[in-house]
Each structure stands twice: as C-alpha cells, then as structure tokens.
Design a protein around this motif. Structure first.
Motif, short mmCIF file in Angstrom:
data_model
loop_
_atom_site.label_atom_id
_atom_site.label_comp_id
_atom_site.label_asym_id
_atom_site.label_seq_id
_atom_site.Cartn_x
_atom_site.Cartn_y
_atom_site.Cartn_z
N CYS A 132 0.48 -1.11 -0.32
CA CYS A 132 0.48 -0.42 0.26
C CYS A 132 0.71 1.25 -0.18
CB CYS A 132 -1.02 -0.09 1.36
SG CYS A 132 -1.77 1.53 1.57
N SER A 133 0.69 2.07 -1.22
CA SER A 133 0.88 2.96 -0.99
C SER A 133 1.29 4.42 0.40
CB SER A 133 1.08 4.44 -2.35
OG SER A 133 -0.56 4.40 -1.76
N ASP A 134 0.53 3.98 0.95
CA ASP A 134 0.15 5.04 2.43
C ASP A 134 2.24 4.71 3.23
OD1 ASP A 134 -2.03 5.66 2.53
OD2 ASP A 134 -3.03 4.90 3.14
N CYS A 135 2.06 3.07 2.86
CA CYS A 135 3.79 3.01 3.92
C CYS A 135 4.80 3.66 2.84
CB CYS A 135 3.06 1.61 4.12
SG CYS A 135 2.04 0.74 4.63
N GLY A 136 4.32 3.54 1.29
CA GLY A 136 5.62 4.30 1.02
C GLY A 136 6.06 3.11 -0.04
N PRO A 137 7.21 3.37 -0.62
CA PRO A 137 8.12 3.96 -0.07
C PRO A 137 7.92 5.39 0.19
CG PRO A 137 8.52 3.13 -1.50
CD PRO A 137 7.30 2.67 -2.22
N TYR A 138 8.70 5.96 0.79
CA TYR A 138 8.82 7.32 0.57
C TYR A 138 9.98 8.40 0.18
CZ TYR A 138 4.25 7.90 2.70
OH TYR A 138 3.25 7.29 3.19
N THR A 139 10.64 9.11 0.18
CA THR A 139 12.23 9.17 0.03
C THR A 139 12.40 10.75 0.62
OG1 THR A 139 11.98 8.41 -2.90
CG2 THR A 139 13.40 10.39 -2.10
N ILE A 140 13.45 11.16 1.26
CA ILE A 140 14.43 11.99 1.40
C ILE A 140 15.44 12.43 0.99
CG2 ILE A 140 15.14 11.05 3.31
CD1 ILE A 140 14.64 13.48 5.72
N LYS A 141 15.49 13.86 0.76
CA LYS A 141 16.68 14.23 -0.13
C LYS A 141 16.92 15.48 0.17
CE LYS A 141 14.39 14.91 -4.78
NZ LYS A 141 14.28 14.32 -5.90
N PRO A 142 18.65 15.90 -0.24
CA PRO A 142 18.36 17.59 -0.22
C PRO A 142 18.11 18.31 -0.63
CG PRO A 142 20.39 16.15 -1.01
CD PRO A 142 19.64 15.63 -0.11
N SER A 143 17.27 19.34 -1.01
CA SER A 143 16.62 19.88 -2.46
C SER A 143 16.97 21.09 -3.31
CB SER A 143 15.82 21.38 -1.12
OG SER A 143 16.71 22.25 -0.34
N MET A 144 18.76 21.12 -2.83
CA MET A 144 19.35 21.96 -4.03
C MET A 144 20.77 20.89 -4.19
SD MET A 144 19.39 25.80 -4.13
CE MET A 144 20.36 25.87 -4.96
N PRO A 145 20.67 19.54 -4.74
CA PRO A 145 22.41 19.03 -4.43
C PRO A 145 23.28 19.42 -5.40
CG PRO A 145 20.32 17.94 -6.72
CD PRO A 145 19.77 19.49 -5.49
#
Length: 399
Positions: free
Chosen positions: A144-157
């Motif tokens: 289920c997409s409610d669980c992810g996967p989610y991504t965290i990353k810097p806004s400006m690489p």
C-alpha cells in the motif's frame, strides 16, 4: 584561481572574488567581473553555454575557468527567483452540491457529504483502508502506498560536484514523530569509474559515536551490503538486503565507502527534516577506506524508507516540532539508540547488482595511510571554488 598563480603582477588577471588584490600588483590585478558571460544559448543552466569573461587577462596562469563563478551565482539566484514568483497559495476550489449524492472525491477511504452551506466536504476518513494516508496493519505486505516508499533528499544537490571515496550520513527520526521507519535503500550520484568493476559498500555504525571520531575504526562499523558501480556517471540505487529500522527519537550513522574516488558531493553541510519527522544530516567526507573524516561537506544522495504500521489514526506531525529539532540536530548525540536489523552473512559483487539474498559485506582494515589520504582529498578538491579552498585551508591548519 590557481592554487599557485604565476605571472603576478598582471593587470586584470583575476576576478573580484580572487583576492589577488592582496598579492603583488594590488587592485590592478583585478578585473571587475565575477568571471563569466552567458553566450545566449539554452539552457542557461548548462555551464557549456557560458564563456570566460574577455576582460580577464590571466586565464591559464592566474585564473582557471572563471566562468564557473558567474554560472554558479546565476543558478543559485534563478532557483530563488522561481520561488519568489510562485503565485500565492489558493485553496482548492470547492464543489457545490444540492445533496450528498452530488459529492464524490474519488477516494474510497472518505465519506463525502453536502454541508448545510451547499459545499461538498469529507465527513469521515475510514480506518483500515489503503488510501487514507495512514500505514495500517497488513498494508506493507499489501504494498500500500500509504506506507511508502518515501524519499528524503536535499532540496538543492551540488551544482559543481567534487568526488571522493567516502562519506558519513546521519539518518534519524524526531522524538515528536508518530512512527518508526525502516530504511530500504540509498541512491548516490557518482562519476564514471576508472577501474574495472568499482564498488560501493555501505556500513552502519555499531554505536552513535562511531562516526564522530576524526579517524574511523573498522571494528566499530557493521557491513550492510556492496553494490557494483555502473560504467557511466549518474545515480545508482543501493538496496539494503534487510531494512534498517530506526525508532522514534533514534538515529543511525551510515558510512558509504567506494573503491575509488567517485562519490559526488558538495561544499557545506545540510540538515533537513520532512513531514514524517525523518531527519537527514550530511556533514563529513572521509578520505581513504576507514580514513580521515573532514567536516563541512554534503553528500548528493536520496534515502528511501517505509513508515511503521500503526493500529489507529495519529495526529499530524507539526512544523514547530520540526523547526525545534533542526536547531539542535547537528550537535544532538543524546538520541535513543536505534534498532538496526541486519543479517550476519556476506555478499558478493555479482549478488549486489540486483536486490537479492539478505547478505552483507565483510569489514576490512584501512588500506591507505591517513596523511596521504588527507593530502589526496585536499588536492582533489582545492581547485574548484574559493569556498572550498578556505574550508580545506582550515583542514590543513588542523592537521
């Protein structure tokens, strides 16, 4: 600016950012330009469409590709400009109705009704329903997409990335977050390898203090997995054979080690936190396998995770909690020890090319002299920008 400029004094030989006014020749050494001009071709963000300013006389002897400064400034300001010209927030247009049969937001997890004001509203969000925004029991296995996967990353690489063979990355969960998370993969930007079948290994610290020492100790790190680097430059995703679990208020330190200097990174640390309370802190580059760690650098990466399943709805994570945690994040070493689930076996490079058996790599002792590694790191970065030179000059002073 070259690290060893020759030919000074020379009129108009360097940019206003070069500080060559402190050298023999004084202010006459400076050309009144940041270093570059756009040639009019698009996209303007491509440095190939910029030229060195014709007023600079010392290109090759004093200045090296000064157009990079103007190009970097333009990119930074254009990103800010896009934020400034965004239209003000507008609430979603409301749907009028005569009765509840007129209302349907096409979400099976909501019950819609017509309010007394003649507007469609959500009267109830259902539990145990994939699509309600909450990861509930059984939904991870149901994908289920409610669980992810989610991504965290810097806004400006990084705009102009450097490359090295090691990096330490902190991933945590705020004490005010609702759920624990499990890390599933990390994606790294890398340059084209020069060696045959170059690889990247991922290690997790056995304690929260493992990555804080200036010199890393191999025995304090647990191998997670190894992946072969693709033949061309780009982004590579490294999937963890067994997810790494981080409890609420917990944190893990990851050490990313490559067999050659190809992991791309930028200058300046970052600390970010998202709506789940997941925190990402990047600060320390590492020169040499289990070598010397240096602060004020940022890894160009993306971390994917799943949120923990819950049994009931929980209140939303709030911005004030996030901002409060960010102010203390870099120096916060008092977090609860996280739960880390990793199998005790070994992985081959061939197995690591796709997400497969639950295996991990073996630790090995450092294979390069610390002083040589630190010097190599200094030489590989020093010519890129004035900011980098200043940071690495401080490094030299501490060594």
């Amino acid at each position: 600016l070259k690290s060893d400029p020759v030919g000074l004094p020379l009129d108009h030989s360097a940019t206003i950012m070069s500080y060559c006014n402190f050298c023999t020749g004084g202010v006459d050494n400076i050309a009144l330009t940041y270093g570059g001009l756009w040639d009019g071709n698009t996209p303007q963000s491509d440095i190939g469409h910029w030229m060195n300013h014709p007023d600079i006389a010392g290109i090759g002897t004093v200045s090296v590709e000064p157009k990079r400064v103007s190009h970097t400034i333009w990119n930074a300001l254009s990103d800010k400009a896009q934020e400034c010209v965004e239209p003000p927030f507008q609430s979603e247009m409301l749907q009028g109705c005569n009765d509840s049969s007129d209302c349907n937001d096409n979400n099976i997890c909501t019950i819609d009704m017509c309010s007394p004001d003649g507007v469609c509203v959500v009267s109830e969000t259902l539990g145990n329903c994939c699509g309600n925004g909450v990861c509930e029991q059984g939904e991870i296995s149901a994908d289920c997409s409610d669980c992810g996967p989610y991504t965290i990353k810097p806004s400006m690489p990084c705009e102009e990335c450097h490359a090295l063979d090691g990096f330490i990355l902190d991933v945590g969960v705020s004490e005010n977050a609702n759920q624990a998370i499990t890390l599933t993969s990390i994606a790294l930007r890398h340059k084209e390898p020069t060696q045959f079948r170059s690889n990247v290994e991922v290690f997790v610290a056995r304690s929260l203090k493992s990555g804080q020492a200036t010199k890393l100790t191999a025995s304090l790190w647990q191998g997670v997995t190894t992946a072969t680097v693709p033949d061309s430059n780009g982004m590579m995703e490294i999937r963890f054979p067994s997810p790494i679990t981080i409890d609420v208020a917990g944190k893990v330190e990851l050490y990313i080690a490559a067999s050659e200097e190809l992991i791309q990174f930028g200058v300046g640390a970052y600390s970010i936190e998202n709506d789940h309370g997941v925190q990402l802190h990047s600060n320390r580059a590492v020169s040499g396998r289990f070598g010397t760690a240096v602060e004020s650098f940022s890894l160009n990466c993306e971390v994917k995770y799943l949120v923990e399943e819950v049994t009931s709805f929980l209140p939303l994570y709030t911005d004030e909690f996030r901002n409060e945690r960010l102010s203390a994040l870099p120096g916060d070493t008092s977090a609860v020890e996280p739960t880390v689930t990793i199998p005790d076996s070994s992985v081959s490079e061939a197995q690591a090319k796709s997400p497969p058996a639950n295996t991990m790599s073996e630790l090995t002792a450092p294979d390069r002299n610390d002083e040589v590694s630190a010097a190599t790191m200094y030489m590989s970065i020093a010519s890129s920008s004035a900011t980098t030179v200043v940071l690495l000059a401080l490094l030299r002073a501490m060594m």
